[in-house]
Design a protein around this motif. Structure first.
Motif, PDB file in Angstrom:
ATOM      1  N   ALA A   1      -3.132   8.111 -54.739  1.00 27.21           N
ATOM      2  CA  ALA A   1      -2.542   9.490 -54.567  1.00 27.21           C
ATOM      3  C   ALA A   1      -1.689   9.200 -53.498  1.00 27.21           C
ATOM      4  O   ALA A   1      -0.448   9.857 -53.266  1.00 27.21           O
ATOM      5  CB  ALA A   1      -3.537  10.469 -54.245  1.00 27.21           C
TER       6      ALA A   1
ATOM      7  N   LEU B   1       2.403   9.865 -53.578  1.00 25.93           N
ATOM      8  CA  LEU B   1       3.161  10.893 -52.654  1.00 25.93           C
ATOM      9  C   LEU B   1       4.221  10.328 -51.890  1.00 25.93           C
ATOM     10  O   LEU B   1       5.493  10.816 -51.592  1.00 25.93           O
ATOM     11  CB  LEU B   1       2.263  11.704 -51.515  1.00 25.93           C
ATOM     12  N   SER B   2       3.833   9.178 -50.935  1.00 27.12           N
ATOM     13  CA  SER B   2       4.779   8.559 -50.040  1.00 27.12           C
ATOM     14  C   SER B   2       5.945   7.891 -50.937  1.00 27.12           C
ATOM     15  O   SER B   2       7.061   7.754 -50.264  1.00 27.12           O
ATOM     16  CB  SER B   2       3.844   7.589 -49.210  1.00 27.12           C
TER      17      SER B   2
ATOM     18  N   GLY C   1       8.405  10.570 -51.956  1.00 26.37           N
ATOM     19  CA  GLY C   1       9.107  11.160 -50.508  1.00 26.37           C
ATOM     20  C   GLY C   1      10.214  10.042 -50.365  1.00 26.37           C
ATOM     21  O   GLY C   1      11.349  10.368 -49.804  1.00 26.37           O
TER      22      GLY C   1
ATOM     23  N   THR D   1       5.467  14.288 -46.884  1.00 26.80           N
ATOM     24  CA  THR D   1       4.550  13.055 -47.809  1.00 26.80           C
ATOM     25  C   THR D   1       4.088  11.875 -46.896  1.00 26.80           C
ATOM     26  O   THR D   1       2.959  11.557 -47.326  1.00 26.80           O
ATOM     27  CB  THR D   1       5.451  12.478 -48.817  1.00 26.80           C
TER      28      THR D   1
ATOM     29  N   CYS E   1       0.796  13.373 -45.481  1.00 23.77           N
ATOM     30  CA  CYS E   1      -0.281  13.388 -46.425  1.00 23.77           C
ATOM     31  C   CYS E   1      -0.696  12.200 -46.820  1.00 23.77           C
ATOM     32  O   CYS E   1      -1.970  12.154 -47.111  1.00 23.77           O
ATOM     33  CB  CYS E   1       0.432  14.217 -47.610  1.00 23.77           C
ATOM     34  N   SER E   2      -0.056  11.291 -46.799  1.00 19.70           N
ATOM     35  CA  SER E   2      -0.347   9.665 -47.072  1.00 19.70           C
ATOM     36  C   SER E   2      -1.359   9.091 -45.931  1.00 19.70           C
ATOM     37  O   SER E   2      -2.384   8.847 -46.168  1.00 19.70           O
ATOM     38  CB  SER E   2       0.787   8.789 -47.311  1.00 19.70           C
TER      39      SER E   2
END
Length: 475
Positions: A76, A80-81, A84, A234, A237-238
């Protein structure tokens, strides 16, 4: 950037010996936790298993990888990253063009995403083994988030934007190499690791297709700086997924004392990795085909113009190779056994560039798309090569080796694109692509012979080191 899934990060555990990473338990074992002490009267409450009933099937293939909680967090975070980063690359290119009106500086923004890889991967590779992996991954994400946040400041000059882009690109190989090495702790060194790496590659290819489309949509409703803001979120979040979704493990090697130790460890690690004949041959087998297979993508725009194709056709030419790669990797990872994946490594690597020879006849769009899809499918040999590489690299060098592998892979692809563009200044585009296929195939065949010679059992460890030392000295 990527990570794995949670066992609570602060769960106490018995620390492993510092030099030997401890793989996470296999999913079928991890799924059955010791319930701990409890009243003995509750034990008979569970019905006795029927001896004739079939045992529940353990997850296999890619499902077994996703059954590992830590890997789900890594996956995940990577998704995300990566999305981004792709969005920010597109938005930053548009921002630089809006500020300067210069196509050169706008194109340079993309190029700066590749050029610093080798510098960061060589000079800072020691970080991957010297510090705990989770700490390295989280700090890398936070540094990247900080760099991108500074890009959002209106007063940041264009030179500052490009410098920050370079810094993010220099951090990337350290992050990726550390994550690759950490996967051996989370998934072990066998088939789960190979399939985990395969999934991360598949999502990388998919994110390139989805990310540019999503970035284009975002830029219709947001300013370039507004789209870049997505990347800050992102990265954060990562970092959170990696911090709270993966376990803290000790560093692979003990940090040395004295100034300049990190740089010395990084350079000595590169020397040890490249000085081993077997590891060097395997690393080159990752790099060499990748250097030549990028030619048709680098020259897609001029080739589309040469055959009179539409802008939509140009998009298909840019997507075809990624589609072929994703499809082939999914098939090889799910349908072939580890033994068969190992068997196809050398034949597929040797033949992977042959589809580019179709460009000799200056093919129209359908034939060109088929050739590109086949060339992308040829990259599936790396699934088996991943296993060979992790088997060949000592655990204490694994972080540095994988950081160098990542840095070199990005660098040779950038170099391959530049050389293809240079050759197209003097020769027709279709001849350059076909020539890349011919030259790349010849060199790959020579490299395949070297990989065979260095196979375990073909030579002693002493012969491997001595041969490598003589080879490096002659250079």
């Amino acid at each position: 950037m990527e990570t794995e899934s949670p066992a609570p990060a602060d769960t106490p555990r018995t620390p492993p010996a510092p030099a030997t990473p401890v793989p996470a338990p296999p999913p079928e074992r991890a799924a059955h936790r010791d319930p701990g002490p409890g009243p003995t009267l509750r034990e008979p409450a569970a019905p006795a298993p029927d001896p004739g009933a079939p045992a529940p099937a353990a997850p296999r293939g890619y499902r077994a990888v996703f059954a590992v909680t830590e890997f789900r967090a890594v996956f995940a975070a990577h998704l995300l990253s990566l999305l981004g980063v792709v969005v920010s690359e597109l938005a930053l290119t548009v921002l630089v063009y809006d500020l300067t009106g210069s196509p050169l500086l706008s194109a340079l923004t993309f190029a700066l995403g590749l050029l610093p890889y080798m510098v960061g991967g060589t000079l800072f590779a020691g970080v991957a083994d010297r510090y705990p992996a989770r700490r390295v991954l989280v700090v890398c994400d936070l540094l990247c988030a900080a760099c991108v946040a500074v890009m959002l400041v209106p007063a940041t000059p264009v030179a500052g934007l490009l410098a920050l882009r370079c810094l993010v690109a220099a951090i990337a190989p350290v992050f990726t190499g550390t994550r690759m090495a950490a996967l051996t702790d989370i998934l072990g060194e066998g088939d789960l690791y190979v399939l985990g790496r395969s999934l991360l590659r598949i999502i990388s290819q998919s994110a390139m297709l989805i990310g540019f489309g999503a970035g284009g949509v975002l830029l219709t409703v947001l300013s370039p700086r507004g789209a870049i803001t997505v990347t800050v979120v992102t990265f954060l979040c990562s970092a959170a997924l990696l911090r709270f979704g993966t376990r803290d493990r000790p560093a692979r090697s003990v940090a040395g004392d004295g100034g300049g130790t990190l740089l010395k460890e990084s350079l000595s690690g590169a020397r040890l990795v490249l000085g081993d004949r077997r590891i060097r041959a395997l690393m080159l087998l990752f790099w060499l085909p990748a250097m030549f297979v990028v030619a048709p993508e680098a020259l897609a725009a001029p080739y589309a113009d040469a055959i009179g194709a539409s802008p939509a056709a140009l998009g298909l030419l840019l997507c075809a190779m990624a589609v072929g790669h994703i499809g082939a990797e999914l098939f090889v990872g799910s349908a072939l056994s580890p033994r068969n994946r190992s068997r196809i490594v050398l034949p597929v690597a040797a033949a992977g560039l042959l589809p580019l020879l179709v460009y000799v006849v200056r093919p129209g769009l359908p034939l060109a798309l088929a050739a590109l899809a086949l060339a992308g499918a040829g990259a599936a040999y790396v699934i088996g090569l991943d296993q060979w590489f992790v088997d060949a690299v000592p655990p204490e060098l694994r972080g540095r080796a994988m950081t160098l592998l990542t840095a070199g892979l990005m660098t040779v692809q950038g170099l391959g694109m530049a050389l293809a563009g240079l050759a197209a200044e003097f020769f027709p585009v279709h001849q350059v692509v076909a020539g890349s296929g011919i030259i790349g195939t010849v060199l790959t065949l020579l490299l395949v012979a070297e990989v065979r010679r260095t196979a375990p059992g073909r030579m002693s460890d002493t012969e491997g080191r001595d041969g490598a030392d003589r080879h490096m000295t002659s250079r």
